[in-house]
Scaffold this motif. Structure first.
Motif, mmCIF file in Angstrom:
data_model
loop_
_atom_site.group_PDB
_atom_site.id
_atom_site.type_symbol
_atom_site.label_atom_id
_atom_site.label_comp_id
_atom_site.label_asym_id
_atom_site.label_seq_id
_atom_site.Cartn_x
_atom_site.Cartn_y
_atom_site.Cartn_z
ATOM 1 N N SER A 175 0.849 -1.318 0.237
ATOM 2 C CA SER A 175 0.114 0.033 0.081
ATOM 3 C C SER A 175 0.775 1.346 0.069
ATOM 4 O O SER A 175 2.039 1.035 0.265
ATOM 5 N N GLY A 176 0.283 2.506 -0.333
ATOM 6 C CA GLY A 176 0.921 3.856 -0.233
ATOM 7 C C GLY A 176 1.408 4.061 0.988
ATOM 8 O O GLY A 176 2.590 4.472 1.363
ATOM 9 N N ALA A 177 0.651 3.682 2.085
ATOM 10 C CA ALA A 177 0.907 3.945 3.267
ATOM 11 C C ALA A 177 2.268 3.187 3.830
ATOM 12 O O ALA A 177 3.309 3.736 4.339
ATOM 13 N N THR A 212 5.358 4.733 2.035
ATOM 14 C CA THR A 212 5.625 5.882 2.757
ATOM 15 C C THR A 212 6.649 5.628 4.133
ATOM 16 O O THR A 212 7.578 6.371 4.231
ATOM 17 N N PHE A 265 -1.081 14.348 2.224
ATOM 18 C CA PHE A 265 -1.531 12.791 2.781
ATOM 19 C C PHE A 265 -0.590 11.829 1.992
ATOM 20 O O PHE A 265 -0.372 11.710 0.978
ATOM 21 N N HIS A 266 -0.198 11.084 3.396
ATOM 22 C CA HIS A 266 0.643 10.184 3.127
ATOM 23 C C HIS A 266 0.277 8.718 3.612
ATOM 24 O O HIS A 266 0.973 7.450 3.374
ATOM 25 N N GLY A 267 -1.136 8.440 3.905
ATOM 26 C CA GLY A 267 -1.386 7.270 4.321
ATOM 27 C C GLY A 267 -2.110 7.453 5.788
ATOM 28 O O GLY A 267 -2.134 8.439 6.661
ATOM 29 N N GLU A 326 4.502 15.791 -1.774
ATOM 30 C CA GLU A 326 3.546 15.437 -2.906
ATOM 31 C C GLU A 326 3.725 16.155 -4.240
ATOM 32 O O GLU A 326 3.643 17.523 -3.970
ATOM 33 N N GLU A 377 -4.756 14.741 -1.632
ATOM 34 C CA GLU A 377 -5.969 14.804 -0.939
ATOM 35 C C GLU A 377 -6.339 16.196 -0.383
ATOM 36 O O GLU A 377 -7.292 16.753 -0.043
ATOM 37 N N ASP A 400 6.627 11.934 -2.837
ATOM 38 C CA ASP A 400 5.566 10.872 -2.992
ATOM 39 C C ASP A 400 4.585 11.096 -4.171
ATOM 40 O O ASP A 400 3.827 11.848 -4.374
ATOM 41 N N VAL A 421 2.589 8.654 -5.164
ATOM 42 C CA VAL A 421 1.547 7.581 -4.876
ATOM 43 C C VAL A 421 0.350 7.909 -5.707
ATOM 44 O O VAL A 421 -0.294 7.062 -6.510
ATOM 45 N N GLN A 422 0.060 9.129 -5.745
ATOM 46 C CA GLN A 422 -1.322 9.463 -6.528
ATOM 47 C C GLN A 422 -0.999 10.043 -7.843
ATOM 48 O O GLN A 422 -1.610 10.046 -9.012
ATOM 49 N N LYS A 463 -0.795 3.002 -5.882
ATOM 50 C CA LYS A 463 -2.034 3.328 -6.633
ATOM 51 C C LYS A 463 -1.956 2.623 -8.125
ATOM 52 O O LYS A 463 -2.064 1.584 -8.671
HETATM 53 C C1 LIG Z 1 -0.035 10.841 -2.141
HETATM 54 C C2 LIG Z 1 -0.433 9.830 -1.321
HETATM 55 N N1 LIG Z 1 0.357 8.934 -0.460
HETATM 56 C C3 LIG Z 1 0.282 7.910 0.175
HETATM 57 C C4 LIG Z 1 -1.318 7.709 0.287
HETATM 58 C C5 LIG Z 1 -1.500 6.328 0.971
HETATM 59 O O1 LIG Z 1 -1.785 5.387 0.194
HETATM 60 P P1 LIG Z 1 -2.635 4.047 0.510
HETATM 61 O O2 LIG Z 1 -4.128 4.560 0.583
HETATM 62 O O3 LIG Z 1 -2.655 2.896 -0.352
HETATM 63 O O4 LIG Z 1 -2.101 3.492 1.860
HETATM 64 C C6 LIG Z 1 -2.116 8.285 -0.623
HETATM 65 C C7 LIG Z 1 -3.377 7.500 -0.678
HETATM 66 O O5 LIG Z 1 -4.372 8.311 -1.074
HETATM 67 C C8 LIG Z 1 -1.626 9.371 -1.308
HETATM 68 O O6 LIG Z 1 -2.623 9.563 -2.102
#
Ligand SMILES: Cc1ncc(COP(=O)(O)O)c(C=O)c1O
Length: 419
Positions: free
Chosen positions: A100-102, A105, A128-130, A201, A206, A234, A236-237, A263
């Motif tokens: 997962s993203g979290a 991170t 937002f990092h999780g 990011e 978010e 980051d 992730v998104q 993601k």
């Molecule tokens: C930029 C960013 N980092 C980390 C995450 C966390 O990812 P996850 O929900 O897969 O843990 C998200 C989730 O929306 C995100 O947008």
């Protein structure tokens, strides 16, 4: 299907009972078709059930489901690392996988601490990092993610993000302000010599879909180089073509030490990664990080390879760029007629409309507008600390005609909700 046994902790944009997905569409049990401009919060990059991704998953499932990374080396994990190597900058040549993203991170923070021997991390307001404990401490987009769970892990320091529209300043003034505030933070809260990483990011997700100005990222790069701080992106998104570049940091030509991915990498299968140089990864003591599934769960690995192949083969990065321009042009046309659309911004298919009334964020209108769109079978999400931003994040396979369809539905929803 009755959903009453699912935990109520999940919020739901809709209660649509989805049974099938295809391209940019989702279908319920009775065959109603919804246009999905959420991509499951930026996940289904290649569209729902892209045939090549599905085929790769089926093929892999028949060969190997799992090869635990501490016991063996699944060939598909090595293959994915080589594929990622081809699409990342040349200094990036080492990859760690998780789910997962979290998780990714957290891995990035552990790696930065291991590589520098330092304790502190700088993040940005609205980030937002999780939702795991450390990631929660790094997340300041909305208090709902933190309240009731504090105190959170220490050593996280929050600097302002250059969000010009929020401050009401031009970009240069906002960047200058944020640079000065970061300097103040270094003077008063965490000295550069105790700072392991700056994590940002490149488009605040978010927190409101706000692209970081290249000048700000250049400043972060300078500071990191000067003080031996890890620059962590980051993505992730924003990664995997979403913003019209394979990775969003390419817009600013910065050189991150660590890239966080998730993601869009898996088209819907749970996979995340951190990418860095071998020299940095070697600072991690073997065994000091890992997990049962990361890299070992073979099906997500295969899905990720297929996803990257589809993104490259079908020119989805360019499509995200072109469709993003089309989308923002259409939204800016609507903005002329509906001044409550305070700002239209974004990069590629990470596009936002911020709704304002009398100079203040208007979450009420945002919710009404989203509900009106849902009633027209157009799924859109909100974001932003004030929940007054509508984000447009369709699968990257979206066509010109489908963008126009969505714009027409949105225009009708605006007519209905703003009178
Ligand atoms: C930029 C960013 N980092 C980390 C995450 C966390 O990812 P996850 O929900 O897969 O843990 C998200 C989730 O929306 C995100 O947008």
């Amino acid at each position: 299907m009755n959903s009453s046994l699912l935990s109520p902790v999940w919020t739901h944009l809709t209660k649509i009972n989805v049974v099938r997905g295809e391209g940019i569409y989702l279908f319920n049990e009775t065959g109603d078709k919804y246009i999905d401009f959420t991509s499951g919060i930026g996940v289904t990059s290649t569209g729902h059930c892209h045939p090549e991704v599905v085929q790769a998953i089926q093929d892999q499932a028949g060969k190997l489901l799992f090869g635990q990374m501490n016991c063996v080396i699944p060939a598909v994990a090595s293959e994915l690392s080589w594929r990622l190597n081809e699409i990342t900058p040349t200094h990036i040549d080492s990859f760690f996988f998780s789910n997962s993203g979290a998780e990714a991170t957290e891995a990035a923070v552990k790696l930065a601490k291991a590589a520098t021997g330092r304790a502190n991390i700088i993040v940005f307001q609205g980030g937002f990092h999780g939702r795991t404990h450390l990631a929660m401490a790094m997340t300041t987009s909305r208090t709902i993610y933190r309240s009731g769970f504090q105190p959170l892990p220490a050593g996280i320091f929050v600097a302002p993000f250059p969000y010009s529209f929020y401050y009401g300043w031009d970009e240069a003034t906002t960047v200058e302000f944020c640079i000065r505030q970061l300097d103040l933070l270094f003077q008063g809260q965490t000295a550069p010599s105790e700072t392991a990483a700056i994590i940002i990011e490149p488009v605040l997700g978010e927190g409101g879909y706000v692209p970081a100005p290249p000048a700000f990222l250049h400043h972060l790069q300078r500071i990191c180089n000067e003080h031996g701080i890890m620059l962590v992106m980051d993505e992730v998104q924003s990664g995997f073509g979403r913003t019209g570049k394979m990775f969003c940091f390419e817009y600013a030509s910065v050189v991150p030490d660590i890239i966080v991915m998730a993601k869009g990498l898996g088209s819907g299968l749970p996979i995340s990664a951190i990418a860095s140089s071998r020299a940095i990864m070697e600072k991690w003591k073997p065994g000091s990080h890992g997990g049962t599934y990361g890299g070992g769960s073979a099906v997500p690995m295969a899905a990720a390879i297929a996803t990257i192949n589809v993104i490259c083969k079908e020119g989805l990065v360019q499509n995200a760029m072109d469709r993003g321009v089309q989308l923002r042009t259409g939204l800016r046309e609507l903005q002329k007629k509906f001044p409550l659309m305070g700002d239209v911004r974004g990069l590629g298919l990470m596009t936002a409309v911020e709704l304002m009334r009398n100079g203040e964020p208007d979450p009420g209108l945002t919710e009404k507008l989203l509900n009106s769109c849902i009633s027209k079978k157009l799924l859109l999400l909100s974001c932003g600390s004030f929940k007054n931003v509508i984000r447009w994040i369709p699968p990257l396979v979206i066509s010109e005609e489908q963008i126009n369809d969505a714009l027409a539905l949105f225009a009708t929803a605006l007519e209905e909700t703003t009178v």
